[in-house]
Design a protein around this motif. Structure first.
Motif, PDB file in Angstrom:
ATOM      1  N   PRO A  51       0.707  -0.946   0.045  1.00 32.25           N
ATOM      2  CA  PRO A  51      -0.089   0.166  -0.037  1.00 32.25           C
ATOM      3  C   PRO A  51       0.841   1.330  -0.049  1.00 32.25           C
ATOM      4  CG  PRO A  51      -0.849  -1.572   1.800  1.00 32.25           C
ATOM      5  CD  PRO A  51       0.469  -2.086   1.280  1.00 32.25           C
ATOM      6  N   ALA A  52       0.421   2.439  -0.665  1.00 31.89           N
ATOM      7  CA  ALA A  52       1.379   3.383  -0.700  1.00 31.89           C
ATOM      8  C   ALA A  52       1.128   4.418   0.330  1.00 31.89           C
ATOM      9  CB  ALA A  52       0.857   4.208  -2.385  1.00 31.89           C
ATOM     10  N   GLU A  53       1.664   3.882   1.561  1.00 27.67           N
ATOM     11  CA  GLU A  53       1.274   4.437   2.873  1.00 27.67           C
ATOM     12  C   GLU A  53       2.645   4.753   3.417  1.00 27.67           C
ATOM     13  OE1 GLU A  53      -1.144   2.097   5.442  1.00 27.67           O
ATOM     14  OE2 GLU A  53      -2.802   2.208   3.621  1.00 27.67           O
ATOM     15  N   PRO A  54       3.097   5.952   4.216  1.00 26.53           N
ATOM     16  CA  PRO A  54       4.446   6.121   4.676  1.00 26.53           C
ATOM     17  C   PRO A  54       4.809   4.923   5.381  1.00 26.53           C
ATOM     18  CG  PRO A  54       2.708   8.109   4.861  1.00 26.53           C
ATOM     19  CD  PRO A  54       1.901   6.963   4.657  1.00 26.53           C
ATOM     20  N   ILE A  55       4.242   4.382   6.238  1.00 31.22           N
ATOM     21  CA  ILE A  55       4.631   3.233   7.063  1.00 31.22           C
ATOM     22  C   ILE A  55       5.298   2.148   6.424  1.00 31.22           C
ATOM     23  CG2 ILE A  55       2.608   1.572   7.369  1.00 31.22           C
ATOM     24  CD1 ILE A  55       3.281   1.343   9.952  1.00 31.22           C
ATOM     25  N   MET A  56       4.974   2.033   5.062  1.00 32.84           N
ATOM     26  CA  MET A  56       5.534   1.154   3.954  1.00 32.84           C
ATOM     27  C   MET A  56       6.703   1.173   3.516  1.00 32.84           C
ATOM     28  SD  MET A  56       3.416  -1.606   3.811  1.00 32.84           S
ATOM     29  CE  MET A  56       2.651  -1.392   5.548  1.00 32.84           C
ATOM     30  N   VAL A  57       7.277   2.560   3.806  1.00 32.77           N
ATOM     31  CA  VAL A  57       8.792   2.860   3.233  1.00 32.77           C
ATOM     32  C   VAL A  57       9.804   2.034   4.160  1.00 32.77           C
ATOM     33  CG1 VAL A  57      10.430   4.562   3.218  1.00 32.77           C
ATOM     34  CG2 VAL A  57       8.086   5.089   2.818  1.00 32.77           C
ATOM     35  N   ALA A 104       7.218   3.217 -14.192  1.00 33.82           N
ATOM     36  CA  ALA A 104       8.181   2.517 -13.500  1.00 33.82           C
ATOM     37  C   ALA A 104       9.689   3.307 -13.053  1.00 33.82           C
ATOM     38  CB  ALA A 104       8.681   1.177 -13.973  1.00 33.82           C
ATOM     39  N   VAL A 105      10.179   3.662 -11.947  1.00 32.90           N
ATOM     40  CA  VAL A 105      11.277   4.254 -11.720  1.00 32.90           C
ATOM     41  C   VAL A 105      12.223   3.296 -11.169  1.00 32.90           C
ATOM     42  CG1 VAL A 105      12.387   6.258 -10.116  1.00 32.90           C
ATOM     43  CG2 VAL A 105       9.821   6.263 -10.863  1.00 32.90           C
ATOM     44  N   TRP A 106      13.475   3.236 -11.772  1.00 30.07           N
ATOM     45  CA  TRP A 106      14.355   2.305 -11.562  1.00 30.07           C
ATOM     46  C   TRP A 106      15.808   2.837 -11.362  1.00 30.07           C
ATOM     47  CZ3 TRP A 106      18.542   1.917 -14.860  1.00 30.07           C
ATOM     48  CH2 TRP A 106      18.439   2.635 -16.004  1.00 30.07           C
ATOM     49  N   PHE A 107      16.557   2.162 -10.657  1.00 25.64           N
ATOM     50  CA  PHE A 107      18.356   2.509 -10.610  1.00 25.64           C
ATOM     51  C   PHE A 107      19.020   1.306 -10.608  1.00 25.64           C
ATOM     52  CE2 PHE A 107      16.633   2.199  -6.153  1.00 25.64           C
ATOM     53  CZ  PHE A 107      17.631   1.676  -5.733  1.00 25.64           C
ATOM     54  N   GLU A 108      20.182   1.475 -10.918  1.00 27.03           N
ATOM     55  CA  GLU A 108      21.126   0.281 -10.971  1.00 27.03           C
ATOM     56  C   GLU A 108      22.266   0.485 -10.125  1.00 27.03           C
ATOM     57  OE1 GLU A 108      24.298  -1.122 -14.211  1.00 27.03           O
ATOM     58  OE2 GLU A 108      22.434  -0.430 -14.852  1.00 27.03           O
ATOM     59  N   ILE A 109      22.728  -0.665  -9.314  1.00 25.03           N
ATOM     60  CA  ILE A 109      23.785  -0.501  -8.255  1.00 25.03           C
ATOM     61  C   ILE A 109      25.050  -1.479  -8.833  1.00 25.03           C
ATOM     62  CG2 ILE A 109      24.648  -1.007  -6.091  1.00 25.03           C
ATOM     63  CD1 ILE A 109      23.091   1.476  -6.093  1.00 25.03           C
ATOM     64  N   VAL A 153      16.583   2.685  -2.245  1.00 30.91           N
ATOM     65  CA  VAL A 153      15.246   2.274  -2.014  1.00 30.91           C
ATOM     66  C   VAL A 153      14.309   2.992  -1.346  1.00 30.91           C
ATOM     67  CG1 VAL A 153      13.717   0.418  -1.273  1.00 30.91           C
ATOM     68  CG2 VAL A 153      15.755  -0.279  -2.764  1.00 30.91           C
ATOM     69  N   SER A 154      14.729   3.773  -0.013  1.00 30.27           N
ATOM     70  CA  SER A 154      13.892   4.447   0.634  1.00 30.27           C
ATOM     71  C   SER A 154      13.603   5.682  -0.061  1.00 30.27           C
ATOM     72  CB  SER A 154      14.694   4.766   2.083  1.00 30.27           C
ATOM     73  OG  SER A 154      14.891   3.433   2.899  1.00 30.27           O
ATOM     74  N   GLU A 155      14.539   6.385  -0.732  1.00 32.23           N
ATOM     75  CA  GLU A 155      14.232   7.525  -1.425  1.00 32.23           C
ATOM     76  C   GLU A 155      13.113   7.443  -2.627  1.00 32.23           C
ATOM     77  OE1 GLU A 155      15.086  10.403  -0.373  1.00 32.23           O
ATOM     78  OE2 GLU A 155      16.662   9.785   0.913  1.00 32.23           O
ATOM     79  N   VAL A 156      13.299   6.541  -3.428  1.00 36.82           N
ATOM     80  CA  VAL A 156      12.474   6.236  -4.455  1.00 36.82           C
ATOM     81  C   VAL A 156      11.054   5.877  -3.874  1.00 36.82           C
ATOM     82  CG1 VAL A 156      11.950   4.832  -6.590  1.00 36.82           C
ATOM     83  CG2 VAL A 156      14.431   5.601  -5.996  1.00 36.82           C
ATOM     84  N   VAL A 157      10.910   4.939  -2.959  1.00 38.14           N
ATOM     85  CA  VAL A 157       9.544   4.631  -2.389  1.00 38.14           C
ATOM     86  C   VAL A 157       9.024   5.743  -1.791  1.00 38.14           C
ATOM     87  CG1 VAL A 157       8.696   3.196  -0.583  1.00 38.14           C
ATOM     88  CG2 VAL A 157      10.240   2.194  -1.996  1.00 38.14           C
ATOM     89  N   THR A 158       9.859   6.707  -1.007  1.00 40.46           N
ATOM     90  CA  THR A 158       9.137   7.898  -0.346  1.00 40.46           C
ATOM     91  C   THR A 158       8.573   8.609  -1.227  1.00 40.46           C
ATOM     92  OG1 THR A 158      10.589   7.708   1.597  1.00 40.46           O
ATOM     93  CG2 THR A 158       9.673   9.955   0.944  1.00 40.46           C
ATOM     94  N   ASN A 159       9.331   8.894  -2.805  1.00 41.99           N
ATOM     95  CA  ASN A 159       8.869   9.933  -3.499  1.00 41.99           C
ATOM     96  C   ASN A 159       7.607   9.251  -4.341  1.00 41.99           C
ATOM     97  OD1 ASN A 159       9.736  12.091  -5.735  1.00 41.99           O
ATOM     98  ND2 ASN A 159       9.062  10.100  -6.886  1.00 41.99           N
ATOM     99  N   VAL A 160       7.487   7.867  -4.152  1.00 44.68           N
ATOM    100  CA  VAL A 160       6.032   7.273  -4.952  1.00 44.68           C
ATOM    101  C   VAL A 160       5.003   7.343  -3.865  1.00 44.68           C
ATOM    102  CG1 VAL A 160       5.239   5.145  -5.380  1.00 44.68           C
ATOM    103  CG2 VAL A 160       7.470   5.611  -6.340  1.00 44.68           C
ATOM    104  N   VAL A 161       5.255   7.232  -2.512  1.00 42.93           N
ATOM    105  CA  VAL A 161       4.235   7.330  -1.484  1.00 42.93           C
ATOM    106  C   VAL A 161       3.848   8.752  -1.505  1.00 42.93           C
ATOM    107  CG1 VAL A 161       3.889   7.088   1.025  1.00 42.93           C
ATOM    108  CG2 VAL A 161       5.140   5.501  -0.085  1.00 42.93           C
TER     109      VAL A 161
END
Length: 744
Positions: A589-595, A735-740, A623-631
């Motif tokens: 779910p796109a909720e802050p707690i899900m970050v 889809a937002v993606w990044f590579e490490i 991951v935290s930064e991208v998920v936060t942006n989506v939420v």
């Protein structure tokens, strides 16, 4: 008006009784080329002569028009005091042709000044089989060299024609820089020179001063050694001289290879005891014939060298435009490719043609480890086709980075191709004003090795082969779209490409190829195969090699159809991984707690994959930064559309047309808000990819955050710390993606 005969020239002539008795034509001319005397045999030989020709130009004695320029050269050289020797074609009064061997010397005054010229002539072509064979040889040399465009092929044809008919030994040496290199060493029968005697093909050759080949190159004229035994002939080495004596070399001719005023090398022929001949000696006529042959050979060699230079330039140009020799390492795929340019045409009168074409192929890294595959063919050959191919490859690579579906990419590429030329090429081949738009066939594939999904669109290209469990068939599709650059009349100019999707089983193989693979030019005495027959041969070859690696399949496909390559051939063989790649996916779910939950999932997954702590921490931070942006910015899932119905609203039974009560939906009720995102983690051999997918169509962008702004730095961190990042549209969002990168 004829020039008046000079009486003081008459005093220089020998007694007429001597000239009248000679069985050789004697023509005496003044400084202006006008005849002042002909002996009786002149009319016998040429069909023209006698007192009525006195005062006329000696060209009027039947000299063929094509030899007039040679006659002018004769006059120029002799009047400067030199001696001239050559062969003329003369047309008699009855229309018959006679070849005359002419010797011209200056006619000098006792004071030493040149007052005119004397030409002696005899029949060059006598009525015997040997002379007829000589002229037939010159004709055959011309015919065999007419369509030769490859240097080695040209040299081989020369040697095959001259040996053994005209010579027992044939040598051709060509300059490579400042050195002479032996390119031909051909001998009659099965005889071969012992090692260490005569130079072999590829060896450098140095002729000592006074050697007949050195003389020929210095004088730039053919040199005859009619009797080797009586001639103190020099040799490059003592061993070569001893071998010449052992095999009984009797006579030699050397002629320079001159083309466009440049000395290319030297050709030498020799007669010896290797074969038995009625007359094992060359004469002056043979020398002149050899000179004529050398001129034709030199021109053919020069054309072949120009062709090879142009071909090598075009090949180097195309090689720079195509991918490297080896495909890049890719997760979940084994790839082999092969490109072969067309072999030169053995054309007749078609001129020099560079056989490089517009075939191309490419592998394009896309987002989250996915791969774009392309194979295509630009119609036509030469530098223009290669240049168009290079532009297409660059454009497709740029368009592919948008991560749009293959059909959209081809549509965009089609629009770009049509801008390369103002006129439009229609499906029936017509072009306004005679101009052309490039026509291109291409298939573009996008493969996801983790889901094994293959999506593709075809623009007029032949479908690839699909190999499953050793069986070969075509990758099924609903049809081909139009070639790029084609606009069909009567359809409003619209071009559409259908997108196909397949799931490739583990270990399946695709064979992509251009039409040059199955459209071969038959070899001499070879069978011609129709397109259907060639395709069946290709199926059989791929089926036999299906259990081998991708390189073996590529080689088997290339060798499947016999014949010479008539058009460029490009082959790409792709095999999917037989095992499942590492992937983890979960919806939140796109909720802050899900970050924090998303970050925990990522940390656990990275630990299971054995990532280093430093790499895992960096990936979890991003991951935290991208998920936060989506939420914060994810859009709601669109609620199902409900029909707004007013039953009886249009009835006209009651007053005002509204007898039945309105039945309206309860507008106070709202659909539950569903905001969610998907976190997808992928591990490859050298990288990890993180994707966050949601329902929002808006693509993110980096913005500059002020000093007092609480947010706006998330994507900036991703941009600075990730190896690559980006976003792409999906069928229902983005889809937002990044590579490490993984470090060992």
């Amino acid at each position: 008006m004829t020039r008046r005969r000079d009486t003081h020239v008459d005093a220089l002539l020998p007694p007429k009784t001597v000239l009248d008795a000679m069985e050789m034509a004697v023509i005496v001319c003044d400084r202006y080329g006008n005849v002042i005397y002909t002996n009786p045999f002149t009319e016998t030989l040429l069909g023209f002569g006698g007192p009525e020709y006195i005062g006329r130009s000696w060209l009027s004695l039947g000299v063929a028009e094509e030899d007039h320029e040679q006659a002018k050269d004769l006059a120029r050289r002799v009047l400067r005091g030199a001696v001239w020797e050559g062969t003329f074609c003369n047309v008699r009064a009855d229309g018959s042709t006679v070849y005359t061997r002419a010797y011209a010397v200056p006619l000098r005054h006792p004071s030493g000044s040149v007052e005119g010229l004397v030409i002696f002539g005899r029949e060059a072509l006598r009525s015997n089989q040997r002379d007829q064979d000589r002229y037939g040889l010159l004709e055959r040399i011309g015919e065999r060299l007419a369509g030769s465009l490859e240097l080695q092929q040209t040299l081989r044809r020369v040697a095959d024609t001259l040996v053994p008919q005209f010579a027992d030994h044939c040598f051709i040496d060509l300059f490579s820089g400042d050195q002479l290199v032996r390119r031909v060493s051909r001998h009659a029968g099965d005889w071969t020179p012992p090692p260490g005697t005569w130079r072999e093909i590829g060896d450098t050759v140095e002729y000592p001063p006074g050697h007949f080949c050195a003389k020929a190159m210095t004088r730039r004229d053919a040199v005859l050694v009619d009797n080797v035994v009586s001639d103190r002939m020099k040799a490059p080495t003592p061993a070569s001289k001893r071998l010449g004596e052992e095999v009984g070399v009797t006579s030699i001719i050397a002629a320079p290879l001159l083309a466009r005023g440049e000395l290319l090398g030297v050709m030498s022929l020799a007669l010896s005891g290797v074969t038995v001949r009625p007359d094992p000696h060359y004469d002056g006529f043979d020398r002149d014939l050899m000179g004529a042959i050398a001129s034709r050979v030199a021109l053919a060699i020069d054309n072949a060298m120009l062709f090879e230079e142009e071909r090598e330039t075009a090949l180097a140009f195309q090689k720079q435009l195509l991918p490297g020799d080896r495909p890049p390492p890719l997760d979940g795929l084994e790839i082999a490719w092969r490109y072969e340019p067309a072999r030169p045409l053995e054309s007749h009168g078609q001129g020099i043609q560079t056989q490089v074409g517009g075939d191309w192929y490419d592998v394009i890294p896309l987002s989250a480890g996915r791969v774009g595959l392309v194979i295509g063919d630009v119609e036509g050959r030469g530098a223009r086709a290669a240049a168009v191919m290079g532009q297409l490859r660059a454009a497709l690579r740029a368009f592919a980075q948008d991560d749009k579906p293959p059909a959209d990419i081809l549509l965009k590429l089609d629009e770009w191709v049509r801008t390369m030329s103002t006129p439009v090429q229609y499906a029936n081949g017509a072009t306004p004003n005679g101009q052309e738009t490039p026509l291109v066939s291409v298939t573009y594939f996008v493969y996801d090795a983790w889901s094994r999904h293959l999506s593709f669109a075809n623009a007029g290209h032949q479908p690839p082969l699909l190999v499953l469990d050793g069986e070969v068939g075509e990758l099924e599709a609903s049809g081909r779209g139009a070639m790029l650059g084609v606009r069909q009349p009567g359809v409003g100019g619209d071009i559409r490409y259908e997108e196909e999707t397949r799931e490739l089983p583990p270990g399946s193989t695709l064979v992509l190829y251009t039409d040059g693979l199955i459209e071969r030019r038959p070899k001499e005495d070879g069978d011609h195969h129709s397109r259907e027959q060639a395709r069946e041969l290709l199926y059989q070859a791929v089926r036999k090699a299906a259990r081998g690696d991708v390189e073996s399949i590529a080689n088997a496909a290339f060798e499947a159809v016999p014949g010479d390559i008539d058009d460029d051939v490009a082959i790409v063989v792709v095999r999917t991984s037989p095992t499942r790649l590492h992937v983890e996916e979960r919806r939140f779910p796109a909720e802050p707690i899900m970050v924090s939950e998303a970050r925990r999932l990522a940390a656990e997954t990275f630990a299971d994959w054995g990532m280093l702590d430093e790499q895992s921490e960096l990936a979890c931070l991003l991951v935290s930064e991208v998920v936060t942006n989506v939420v914060l910015h994810a859009a709601n899932t669109p609620a199902p559309r409900r029909e707004f119905v007013l039953e009886g609203a249009l009835g006209l039974d009651g007053p005002g047309g509204f007898d039945d009560p309105w039945e309206l939906p309860d507008l106070s009720r709202r659909e539950p808000v569903t905001k969610e995102f998907t976190l997808r983690l992928r591990r490859g051999e050298k990288a990890v990819w993180v994707e966050v997918l949601d329902k929002d169509m808006r693509l993110p962008r980096i913005r500059s955050a002020g000093e007092t702004d609480e947010g706006g730095r998330g994507l900036y961190l991703v941009d600075q710390l990730a190896a690559r990042w980006g976003s792409r549209p999906t069928s229902d969002g983005k889809a937002v993606w990044f590579e490490i990168s993984l470090k060992s």
